[in-house]
Every structure is written in structure tokens, then in C-alpha cells.
Scaffold this motif. Sequence first.
Motif, PDB file in Angstrom:
ATOM      1  N   ALA A 129       0.859  -1.186   0.000  1.00 57.83           N
ATOM      2  CA  ALA A 129       0.000   0.000   0.000  1.00 57.83           C
ATOM      3  C   ALA A 129       0.888   1.226   0.000  1.00 57.83           C
ATOM      4  CB  ALA A 129      -0.926  -0.004   1.214  1.00 57.83           C
ATOM      5  N   GLN A 130       0.567   2.171  -0.877  1.00 56.57           N
ATOM      6  CA  GLN A 130       1.290   3.433  -0.933  1.00 56.57           C
ATOM      7  C   GLN A 130       0.380   4.502  -0.333  1.00 56.57           C
ATOM      8  OE1 GLN A 130       1.180   1.369  -3.951  1.00 56.57           O
ATOM      9  NE2 GLN A 130       2.984   0.461  -2.998  1.00 56.57           N
ATOM     10  N   LEU A 131       0.811   5.092   0.776  1.00 55.36           N
ATOM     11  CA  LEU A 131       0.009   6.090   1.478  1.00 55.36           C
ATOM     12  C   LEU A 131       0.551   7.481   1.149  1.00 55.36           C
ATOM     13  CD1 LEU A 131      -0.858   3.490   2.905  1.00 55.36           C
ATOM     14  CD2 LEU A 131      -0.969   4.769   5.040  1.00 55.36           C
ATOM     15  N   ILE A 132      -0.234   8.237   0.424  1.00 58.07           N
ATOM     16  CA  ILE A 132       0.192   9.541  -0.091  1.00 58.07           C
ATOM     17  C   ILE A 132      -0.477  10.640   0.726  1.00 58.07           C
ATOM     18  CG2 ILE A 132       0.319  11.028  -2.111  1.00 58.07           C
ATOM     19  CD1 ILE A 132      -0.365   8.286  -3.696  1.00 58.07           C
ATOM     20  N   SER A 133       0.332  11.377   1.461  1.00 58.97           N
ATOM     21  CA  SER A 133      -0.186  12.463   2.278  1.00 58.97           C
ATOM     22  C   SER A 133      -0.240  13.746   1.453  1.00 58.97           C
ATOM     23  CB  SER A 133       0.720  12.674   3.490  1.00 58.97           C
ATOM     24  OG  SER A 133       0.355  13.861   4.164  1.00 58.97           O
ATOM     25  N   ILE A 134      -1.395  14.396   1.493  1.00 61.50           N
ATOM     26  CA  ILE A 134      -1.553  15.699   0.858  1.00 61.50           C
ATOM     27  C   ILE A 134      -1.624  16.739   1.970  1.00 61.50           C
ATOM     28  CG2 ILE A 134      -2.968  17.139  -0.652  1.00 61.50           C
ATOM     29  CD1 ILE A 134      -4.092  14.590  -1.888  1.00 61.50           C
ATOM     30  N   PRO A 135      -0.637  17.616   2.082  1.00 68.98           N
ATOM     31  CA  PRO A 135      -0.672  18.623   3.151  1.00 68.98           C
ATOM     32  C   PRO A 135      -1.970  19.420   3.113  1.00 68.98           C
ATOM     33  CG  PRO A 135       1.450  18.627   2.049  1.00 68.98           C
ATOM     34  CD  PRO A 135       0.566  17.736   1.239  1.00 68.98           C
ATOM     35  N   ARG A 136      -2.574  19.622   4.264  1.00 74.26           N
ATOM     36  CA  ARG A 136      -3.865  20.298   4.311  1.00 74.26           C
ATOM     37  C   ARG A 136      -3.780  21.757   3.875  1.00 74.26           C
ATOM     38  NH1 ARG A 136      -4.315  24.252   7.616  1.00 74.26           N
ATOM     39  NH2 ARG A 136      -6.516  24.388   7.118  1.00 74.26           N
ATOM     40  N   ASP A 137      -2.572  22.311   3.871  1.00 76.39           N
ATOM     41  CA  ASP A 137      -2.406  23.695   3.438  1.00 76.39           C
ATOM     42  C   ASP A 137      -2.103  23.812   1.948  1.00 76.39           C
ATOM     43  OD1 ASP A 137      -2.845  24.586   6.000  1.00 76.39           O
ATOM     44  OD2 ASP A 137      -0.730  24.792   6.513  1.00 76.39           O
ATOM     45  N   THR A 138      -2.166  22.676   1.219  1.00 71.95           N
ATOM     46  CA  THR A 138      -1.880  22.713  -0.210  1.00 71.95           C
ATOM     47  C   THR A 138      -2.859  23.642  -0.922  1.00 71.95           C
ATOM     48  OG1 THR A 138      -1.029  20.450  -0.139  1.00 71.95           O
ATOM     49  CG2 THR A 138      -1.647  21.313  -2.287  1.00 71.95           C
ATOM     50  N   TRP A 139      -2.311  24.551  -1.724  1.00 74.11           N
ATOM     51  CA  TRP A 139      -3.104  25.580  -2.399  1.00 74.11           C
ATOM     52  C   TRP A 139      -3.627  25.023  -3.724  1.00 74.11           C
ATOM     53  CZ3 TRP A 139      -5.089  29.720  -0.306  1.00 74.11           C
ATOM     54  CH2 TRP A 139      -5.549  30.789  -1.092  1.00 74.11           C
ATOM     55  N   VAL A 140      -4.944  24.790  -3.795  1.00 75.86           N
ATOM     56  CA  VAL A 140      -5.555  24.159  -4.958  1.00 75.86           C
ATOM     57  C   VAL A 140      -6.862  24.875  -5.300  1.00 75.86           C
ATOM     58  CG1 VAL A 140      -4.603  21.889  -4.357  1.00 75.86           C
ATOM     59  CG2 VAL A 140      -6.898  22.504  -3.576  1.00 75.86           C
ATOM     60  N   HIS A 141      -7.440  24.490  -6.413  1.00 74.68           N
ATOM     61  CA  HIS A 141      -8.778  24.962  -6.760  1.00 74.68           C
ATOM     62  C   HIS A 141      -9.805  24.087  -6.056  1.00 74.68           C
ATOM     63  CE1 HIS A 141     -12.507  25.097  -9.241  1.00 74.68           C
ATOM     64  NE2 HIS A 141     -12.241  26.400  -9.179  1.00 74.68           N
ATOM     65  N   VAL A 142     -10.721  24.721  -5.332  1.00 73.96           N
ATOM     66  CA  VAL A 142     -11.808  24.003  -4.665  1.00 73.96           C
ATOM     67  C   VAL A 142     -13.093  24.245  -5.446  1.00 73.96           C
ATOM     68  CG1 VAL A 142     -13.170  23.753  -2.551  1.00 73.96           C
ATOM     69  CG2 VAL A 142     -10.711  24.250  -2.406  1.00 73.96           C
ATOM     70  N   LEU A 168     -17.383  17.201  -1.025  1.00 74.40           N
ATOM     71  CA  LEU A 168     -16.587  18.248  -1.666  1.00 74.40           C
ATOM     72  C   LEU A 168     -15.094  17.939  -1.546  1.00 74.40           C
ATOM     73  CD1 LEU A 168     -16.682  20.856  -3.241  1.00 74.40           C
ATOM     74  CD2 LEU A 168     -16.600  22.132  -1.075  1.00 74.40           C
ATOM     75  N   MET A 169     -14.693  17.264  -0.474  1.00 71.23           N
ATOM     76  CA  MET A 169     -13.294  16.859  -0.366  1.00 71.23           C
ATOM     77  C   MET A 169     -12.961  15.823  -1.437  1.00 71.23           C
ATOM     78  SD  MET A 169     -10.372  17.218   1.017  1.00 71.23           S
ATOM     79  CE  MET A 169     -10.464  17.954   2.659  1.00 71.23           C
ATOM     80  N   VAL A 170     -13.860  14.865  -1.671  1.00 73.49           N
ATOM     81  CA  VAL A 170     -13.658  13.889  -2.741  1.00 73.49           C
ATOM     82  C   VAL A 170     -13.494  14.605  -4.072  1.00 73.49           C
ATOM     83  CG1 VAL A 170     -14.764  12.066  -4.100  1.00 73.49           C
ATOM     84  CG2 VAL A 170     -14.859  11.982  -1.610  1.00 73.49           C
ATOM     85  N   GLN A 171     -14.387  15.542  -4.352  1.00 71.69           N
ATOM     86  CA  GLN A 171     -14.353  16.253  -5.618  1.00 71.69           C
ATOM     87  C   GLN A 171     -13.058  17.056  -5.768  1.00 71.69           C
ATOM     88  OE1 GLN A 171     -17.885  18.591  -6.190  1.00 71.69           O
ATOM     89  NE2 GLN A 171     -17.333  19.219  -8.265  1.00 71.69           N
ATOM     90  N   THR A 172     -12.620  17.688  -4.682  1.00 74.14           N
ATOM     91  CA  THR A 172     -11.407  18.511  -4.721  1.00 74.14           C
ATOM     92  C   THR A 172     -10.161  17.654  -4.928  1.00 74.14           C
ATOM     93  OG1 THR A 172     -12.437  20.149  -3.262  1.00 74.14           O
ATOM     94  CG2 THR A 172     -10.045  20.217  -3.469  1.00 74.14           C
ATOM     95  N   VAL A 173     -10.053  16.547  -4.187  1.00 73.85           N
ATOM     96  CA  VAL A 173      -8.891  15.665  -4.312  1.00 73.85           C
ATOM     97  C   VAL A 173      -8.847  15.027  -5.703  1.00 73.85           C
ATOM     98  CG1 VAL A 173      -7.851  13.516  -3.474  1.00 73.85           C
ATOM     99  CG2 VAL A 173      -8.644  15.243  -1.844  1.00 73.85           C
TER     100      VAL A 173
END
Length: 353
Positions: A129-142, A168-173
Motif C-alpha cells: 500500500a502506498q500512502l500519499i499524504s496531501i498537506p492540508r495547506d496545499t493551495w488548490v482549486h476548490v 466536496l473533499m472527494v471532488q477537490t482531491v
Amino acid sequence: MSDRQRTVGPGPDASTFFSDVDQADGSVTPPPRRRRRGRRIALIVLLVVVLLGGATAGAAALYLRSVESGIERVDVFEGVPEEARPPVTATGAMNIMILGSDSRDPESTGGSRSDTIIVAHLPKDRKSAQLISIPRDTWVHVPRSKDGQHGDRDAKINAAYAWGGVPLMVQTVEEFTRVRIDHVAIVDFAGFKEIIDALGGVNISSDREFKSIHPPFRTFTKGVQHMDGEAALDYSRQRKQFPDGDFARIRHQQQVIKAILDKAASGGILTNPGKLNDFVKASTRSVSVDKGMSLLDMATDLRSLRGSSLVFFTSPTKGTGRVGSESVVFPDPAKARSFYDAVRRDAVQEITQ
């Protein structure tokens, strides 16, 4: 740094699993208490199915039915437009989004929250299993929230969770990674205390001696030490004593996750009905999963997974900076595109390099 903990791209060697939501950033008021349980998320589901996957078929089915009946189900894909989603994975791999909140963190004040965003990639052969952490402060389009009141603009990725919950988190990721999310697991990280106690504690190796900044201000010695749930949770929260702050905390949390998985898989829980019952109860009290997740299927798929099979990554970034008054993490678009393309293709060798 452990050879099982990898960072993709420049910057610190791990991303921030937990980072306080600053009310000055414009975060919204936490949802009403009646919905809060459906918003708590983490890795418990993987732990349960790995443990039970090692049982006899009858025992696994019995306890999995018990777990299934007690776990809250959440419609995590409600309102997520299918036409905007990445295509269904054709390789047989699976991607599980794990969202975690430490609601009892002593540093969480004034309604702020501490959150984890992980994409767990399970290859077709289910041997790792590869566990990929996305920093919560990552600047993205929501994307715009279902109620139309938030989103449709750039923001910290965790804003999606505050503005529109899990859908909305699913959609954003998915928009950020272009990786299809097949399932979602939800639990409060503070619930790990009960999980660890049900396992009889875990062994953690600290790379240095340090003192906790939270009561009862316990001292963690250098080297391997046995920790109960309270101590392990305290260990996983420490950051201010370290030069790299939140990045040190993520390393500790990775250690705790791996230690729980190893202990669950090898601690003899299945032969002790009392301990197994405590473990199942502790899991079901905190966990929520999507409506389509089958624990029996997961147990079969992941029966051979162990802590040594986990590899931790950080979503590719260019480092930290500021947007207006906000401290943010800037993604590295080119490296992220290549990295997540490997995830989509289930090219495990490319992911782990």
C-alpha cells in the motif's frame, strides 16, 4: 528518515498530516454536533480488515458482520458530478481516501480543527500500500460547494472539508490528483487511544529524547519504548520541540500507524475473544465508511498486508509560502502530474522510486 518514508519533490521529508485551521484564514464554524461523527476519519478500516483477514473464514465472517453492523455509513459521493470525475480504474487497483481529525488535540482551540488527507493506493496484487499524504495547506482549486455558498476558487485543500464535507473533499482531491477515489474511510485520530489500548499497547522507536508540551508532560526517551494509547497519542502530537515542526509530527504519526498495523496483525488478538471484542468495539465507535465499502471483500484483499508493506509519500510540492495573509503549501504541478499519472496506471515501481 526510514526507508519506508519517502518524499516526492523538494522540501521537508514529510508532509503535514495535521495542521490547525486558523480562524483568521476565514475557516467556517464547525458543523453541528449531530453531524460531527460523520466527519471523523482515518485508517481504522484498514487495520480491522488486515487483522480479521488473518483469521479463519468463519471467524473473519463472524466478526466482520459484527463490525459491518456497527459502523456508520456515509454517502460520501452525494452531489459529486460523475461527469467531472476521473474514469473508473481499469487496472484493478483501488484508491481509498483517508480523512483524519484529532478532535481532542490540546492545541485545537476556538473551533479549529486538525486534519489528515491521505490517498491510500492499493495495487492490483494487494501486496503493498502506498500512502500519499496531501498537506492540508496545499493551495488548490476548490470546486463550488453543493449549497453554492463556498468554493469555486483557489484555497487550502482542507477548506473543501469545511465548506462541503466529505463529498466536496472527494471532488477537490479528484480534481487535484486526477485519481479516482473508490472508497472513503472516516474516524477520529483521537480514537486511536482506544484502539492501541485494545491491542495492549505498541512499540515505538524515538530518534531522540524529548519532553511533551502537553500535560502530564511525559518524557519520551531515545530508542524503543512501549506506549499505551494515551502515550502514543501524545507522542504523535508533538511538533513545537522540533526544528521542522509539523513535519516531525507527521513522522511520529506514521510511526504510530505502522506500529498499530504491525501489532494488530501479529499480536495474537484473534486467539483472545476479550481483546478482539474490545478491538472491534473501539473501532466501530469511531469509524465511518462510505456506503459501498465491503469489509469482507477488503479483508480478503488485504489479508497479507503488514506494516512493512506500507510506504509513505508526500504529494509533490515546491515548498511553503504565503498567499495574502495565509501560509500555504504550493504544489509542484509538473512533478505532481507525473506522480499521480503513475498512481492512475498502477505503476508501483514508478511510485516507489
